[in-house]
Design an enzyme around this catalytic site. Structure first.
Site, short mmCIF file in Angstrom:
data_model
loop_
_atom_site.label_atom_id
_atom_site.label_comp_id
_atom_site.label_asym_id
_atom_site.label_seq_id
_atom_site.Cartn_x
_atom_site.Cartn_y
_atom_site.Cartn_z
N GLN A 182 0.86 -1.18 0.00
CA GLN A 182 0.00 0.00 0.00
C GLN A 182 0.90 1.23 0.00
OE1 GLN A 182 -3.68 -0.60 0.10
NE2 GLN A 182 -2.72 -2.47 -0.65
N GLY A 223 -11.62 1.96 5.10
CA GLY A 223 -10.74 1.20 4.20
C GLY A 223 -9.87 2.09 3.33
N HIS A 224 -8.98 1.47 2.60
CA HIS A 224 -8.03 2.24 1.79
C HIS A 224 -8.73 2.99 0.65
CE1 HIS A 224 -6.94 -1.63 -0.74
NE2 HIS A 224 -8.22 -1.47 -0.62
N ASN A 225 -8.21 4.17 0.38
CA ASN A 225 -8.67 5.01 -0.72
C ASN A 225 -10.08 5.57 -0.54
OD1 ASN A 225 -6.73 2.75 -2.30
ND2 ASN A 225 -6.39 4.91 -2.72
#
Lengths: 330, 330, 330
Positions: A182, A223-225
């Site tokens: 990531q 969560g990511h993004n």
């Protein structure tokens, strides 16, 4: 420690009716307030308590001035809830009960991190390489801010929060999962509050973004993004899956869940425990959870529920047949 | 920092069409990539973006070679998603952005614990007596590994995770609860990833077991004596109650819940927010949550839902009577 | 390390039938116990395992004495589950595997905090100003106890728990949120267990109160100003919103959610994953979640569910018309 009633209106405005020298020892809820305590009345449901409260002084809106004055001292202001919020901050400040500026000696701040001199990094915090902590921001004890993550000004991060853990990214391969590193970070705006043990993952390539004024309660997963718009607030235990794009001025009730890659418009309100499975482009109030019931009733209904689509078909057939037979006019 | 396109295929394979000396400054998503950036195309939904991307180079599968080459440089490989995963790891490695081997001076590693010399124990971690940390495993900052717990090789444990808290075990006695000491530990295989603030409880007598290749996202709860099979993956906020035995190659969507003492077969997929209340012996895809709706519609449906079993009975009676009366042929 | 069977009954009572010198090396579940291990039988479902267990000695209730004695040594006691709980504690104690009394040198205990000399404050804990930790209470590694929070005697707080984070209180103002400082604290009684990464927020004005004997599992969120009555137990991932007043001797299953400002009577039992949206004044067992199903069946039912209120109306009309037409006697 005490504050004089007069000193309060001097600092916060509003109009005081009564003794400016009255000493206020504590802030207290209407129903339990004592003569040396100050209370406020913002929720109309509590109006019946006003006549009998023992509070030394009560903060009320203009419409309640007469009722409040009849019973004793009061401060009149347009928005008593807001006034109370500001008073709580004044109270904390005047009592010296604020976070100590600087980096606690037990905290670990990695090389290349930058902490504003006015910020407070609490005991046993970890701030990674290249992270940046803005002016007047407070990290309570035991917070993680990962490498390269940026936190704006006047934020409060509660204990145990993890900003910048790895997003959950894996490529399937022959029945196993290969990690996708990531490479993004987390960017948090100004005036953001992050609750205890809440997690905000770093982005895969781009950054995860939390805009100004967002308030996140405890044990929330972002969560990511993800992108969360300005002044959106989420209650405890909410989960937001990766790449969700949530608008400004939204609210999500406790344990609400938002699936990944969805878009939520501004001014959308999700009820507690509701699962958002599709994008919502229209402002409004959305809900979806199974109503609680006596366990026996629930069991009967849950069993029927599993046949509900056949129920629909049976009813449709009955209607059709009765219409065909001419017995019932549809 | 940059990598040459030619150096990438040298390290990872695939066929490069275009300039091997092209300098890649960053990895970026297709829609935002610039000429000095590398992107990839794995999701067929993104094919329309290919023609217009500004990316200096794009990783594609063989079927998209011509379309990709028409617009510029590309790397062709059988599985672009997997290739990208490996590239992300190469990228991190080449940029020296990997966990530092060894035990951070602020970490507390108790006597009798064993940490492989190639492992990384991050800042402010706690590793209890008799715990073992395997080769190349990384504990990010602020991780707890309790007494006697064993973690295999090449694992990544995100910040705030608690491996080996006490299982929730009490014997009821005269309206109170008497603690059952949890005498087991947690055993984690190789290549396991554990998310931020995720908790895995130690067993009561036997160990809680997480097999090789399992991937757990953030804020997950794994109860005592659970057994999770190889390469099973769970998204954020999942809960697994005690003594559940979950097969290999399963997936559980975010906030899915699995009750205690259940058995889940291999290759079972549980949708987000679904509650598993019985063992599942057949591979497949299982779901159960209330669909979200406009709040007003939900309120009407929820009210009707509480009467659904009477609905079923009324419909059944209507059918029976109409059949009996000969008006409707059943 | 071993314990003699005779030493066990000497310490815990019960009647031993068999060799008092038998050495017990471990406690083990019935189905896997070996001749040097001790097991117990409390769950009637496990009775069939009794004849064949290899356990050196088995703890049973009086009704199973003969069956147990036929196969070998046994300890007879009125409540084998309770006996086992006490044995697990004896076991841990005799093996010296208990928390070390005192404050770990890596912990941060702020000025004005008071820690009972018999308490244990684990590695990397944070105990704030004016906090109090009672006799024989154990804080595992990496626990936060915020300023002014009070924890009674004989409590166990698992790693990562945050006691006394700020409650989630904001006053809306012109589309933004103004923080309400949380001036209360958290008061925890005696014999309370708090799970890993569980959060209990401090009150806004009054304190959040957890009464004696409450047991909270991991990853639980308790909002500000909640009151949880004696000996209530909650499984993992439960959320309780602010100002909920929960009675004594209640249980809440995993991921149950209780909305704010509700009152729950004593002896109320909430099933896992159920959402409590109204006060419950009657003891009993309450449930509300969507039953899981094969995904295809769920999709059909979920679609029908969105029309369930129209189904109800259609059925009602059909009944009315048929009754009116005299074709069907209602």
């Amino acid at each position: 420690m005490t504050l004089q009633a007069g000193a309060i209106v001097e600092a916060l405005g509003g109009e005081l009716f009564g003794d400016p020298d009255r000493l206020i020892a504590r802030l207290a809820p209407l129903e339990r307030a004592q003569p040396d305590e100050l209370s406020f009345l913002a929720d109309p449901k509590l109006i019946p308590l006003l006549a009998d409260t023992q509070a030394g002084c009560v903060i009320v809106g203009p419409s309640l001035f007469e009722a409040a004055r009849r019973r004793g001292d009061c401060i009149v202001t347009a928005d008593p809830h807001l006034y109370f919020a500001r008073l709580s901050r004044l109270w904390k400040q005047r009592h010296g009960d604020t976070a100590r500026v600087g980096i606690h000696p037990s905290a670990v701040v990695e090389e290349g991190a930058s902490v504003d001199p006015s910020a407070s990094v609490g005991a046993l915090c970890f701030v990674g390489r290249g992270a940046r902590i803005g002016a007047d921001t407070v990290l309570k004890a035991r917070v993680t801010v990962g490498d390269g993550c940026v936190i704006g000004a006047r934020c409060v991060i509660q204990s145990g929060a993890v900003i910048g853990g790895d997003g959950f990214g894996f490529a399937p391969h022959d029945g196993t999962w290969e990690k996708i590193e990531q490479l993004g970070a987390v960017r948090i705006g100004d005036d953001v509050e992050i609750g205890a043990n809440t997690c905000i993952d770093r982005g895969a390539l781009d950054d995860t973004v939390i805009e100004d004024g967002v308030k996140l309660d405890n044990l929330i997963q972002i969560g990511h993004n993800c992108h969360i718009g300005k002044h959106t607030a989420m209650a405890g235990c909410v989960g937001v899956a990766g790449s969700a794009h949530i608008g400004a001025h939204c609210t999500v009730g406790g344990a609400g869940m938002i699936l990944g890659h969805l878009t939520i418009a501004d001014h959308v309100h999700i009820s507690a425990a509701s699962i958002v499975t599709r994008s919502i482009f229209k402002p409004g109030h959305y809900t979806g959870f199974f109503p609680i019931d006596d366990n026996r009733a629930w069991e009967k209904n849950a069993a029927a529920l599993k046949r509900i689509h056949t129920l629909r078909e049976r009813l449709g057939q009955l209607e059709k047949r009765l219409a065909k037979s001419g017995l019932i006019v549809p």
